[in-house]
Design an enzyme around this catalytic site. Structure first.
Site, PDB file in Angstrom:
ATOM      1  N   ASN A 144       0.843  -1.187   0.000  1.00  0.00           N
ATOM      2  CA  ASN A 144       0.000   0.000   0.000  1.00  0.00           C
ATOM      3  C   ASN A 144       0.885   1.245   0.000  1.00  0.00           C
ATOM      4  OD1 ASN A 144       0.550  -0.857   2.777  1.00  0.00           O
ATOM      5  ND2 ASN A 144      -0.919   0.676   3.483  1.00  0.00           N
ATOM      6  N   GLU A 171       0.276   5.261   0.670  1.00  0.00           N
ATOM      7  CA  GLU A 171      -0.641   6.318   1.091  1.00  0.00           C
ATOM      8  C   GLU A 171      -0.203   7.659   0.533  1.00  0.00           C
ATOM      9  OE1 GLU A 171      -2.063   4.206   5.238  1.00  0.00           O
ATOM     10  OE2 GLU A 171      -0.818   5.998   5.368  1.00  0.00           O
ATOM     11  N   CYS A 208      -3.959   0.667  -2.681  1.00  0.00           N
ATOM     12  CA  CYS A 208      -3.892  -0.570  -1.895  1.00  0.00           C
ATOM     13  C   CYS A 208      -2.832  -1.515  -2.453  1.00  0.00           C
ATOM     14  CB  CYS A 208      -5.243  -1.274  -1.903  1.00  0.00           C
ATOM     15  SG  CYS A 208      -6.584  -0.342  -1.133  1.00  0.00           S
ATOM     16  N   GLU A 258      -3.076  -4.717  -3.030  1.00  0.00           N
ATOM     17  CA  GLU A 258      -3.624  -5.591  -4.060  1.00  0.00           C
ATOM     18  C   GLU A 258      -3.693  -4.879  -5.404  1.00  0.00           C
ATOM     19  OE1 GLU A 258      -5.949  -6.461  -0.174  1.00  0.00           O
ATOM     20  OE2 GLU A 258      -4.929  -4.773  -1.103  1.00  0.00           O
ATOM     21  N   CYS A 266     -10.168  -4.922   0.783  1.00  0.00           N
ATOM     22  CA  CYS A 266     -11.285  -3.971   0.877  1.00  0.00           C
ATOM     23  C   CYS A 266     -12.246  -4.192  -0.298  1.00  0.00           C
ATOM     24  CB  CYS A 266     -10.767  -2.537   0.880  1.00  0.00           C
ATOM     25  SG  CYS A 266     -10.149  -1.950  -0.714  1.00  0.00           S
ATOM     26  N   CYS A 318     -10.792  -3.417  -3.755  1.00  0.00           N
ATOM     27  CA  CYS A 318      -9.839  -4.437  -4.200  1.00  0.00           C
ATOM     28  C   CYS A 318     -10.548  -5.724  -4.594  1.00  0.00           C
ATOM     29  CB  CYS A 318      -8.805  -4.703  -3.118  1.00  0.00           C
ATOM     30  SG  CYS A 318      -7.618  -3.352  -2.973  1.00  0.00           S
TER      31      CYS A 318
END
Length: 133
Positions: A42, A44, A53, A55, A86, A89
């Protein structure tokens, strides 16, 4: 590659995560049908909505190398129980491999196993798009 090897690759990827805001470090490792592995972490951003993310990072790397499907994905977090992908994803994974195996693991060695389809029941995919011509 064993399931344990794939999960170890996801854990290594989590170590590369850029998560100064949430301190929630995630790594993903995707194994393609031909045995290649693409990892992601990930990333940010101070503008929170622009974060990516793990994934999604792994999928983007996979697709940018010309691969359009995968067999398995491992997702590593330090959460207990292990976190699942999430919703966004799940949708992205469904696009490329609705029947792929998903391993969710953490630093305690806990493992949850599912499929993308089970994580996104009644998922929307390319087969649902109707041609307009």
């Amino acid at each position: 590659m064993t399931k344990e090897d794939l999960m170890a690759r996801a854990q290594e990827a989590a170590g590369l995560a850029y998560a100064p805001y949430s301190n929630f470090f995630v790594g993903a490792a995707i194994e393609t049908n031909d045995g290649r592995v693409f990892t992601g972490c990930n990333v940010e951003n101070a503008s929170y909505g622009l974060g990516r993310c793990a994934e999604q990072t792994a999928i983007q790397k996979m697709v940018s190398e010309g691969v359009k499907t995968f067999a398995r994905i491992a997702v590593f977090t330090r959460a207990s129980p292990p976190s699942s992908p999430c919703g966004a994803c799940r949708q992205i994974l469904f696009e490329f491999a609705p029947d792929a195996i998903v391993y969710m693991t953490n630093h305690n060695g806990e493992v949850l196993e599912s499929t993308v389809r089970a994580l996104l029941p009644l998922g929307f995919g390319p087969q649902d798009l109707k041609s307009t011509t």
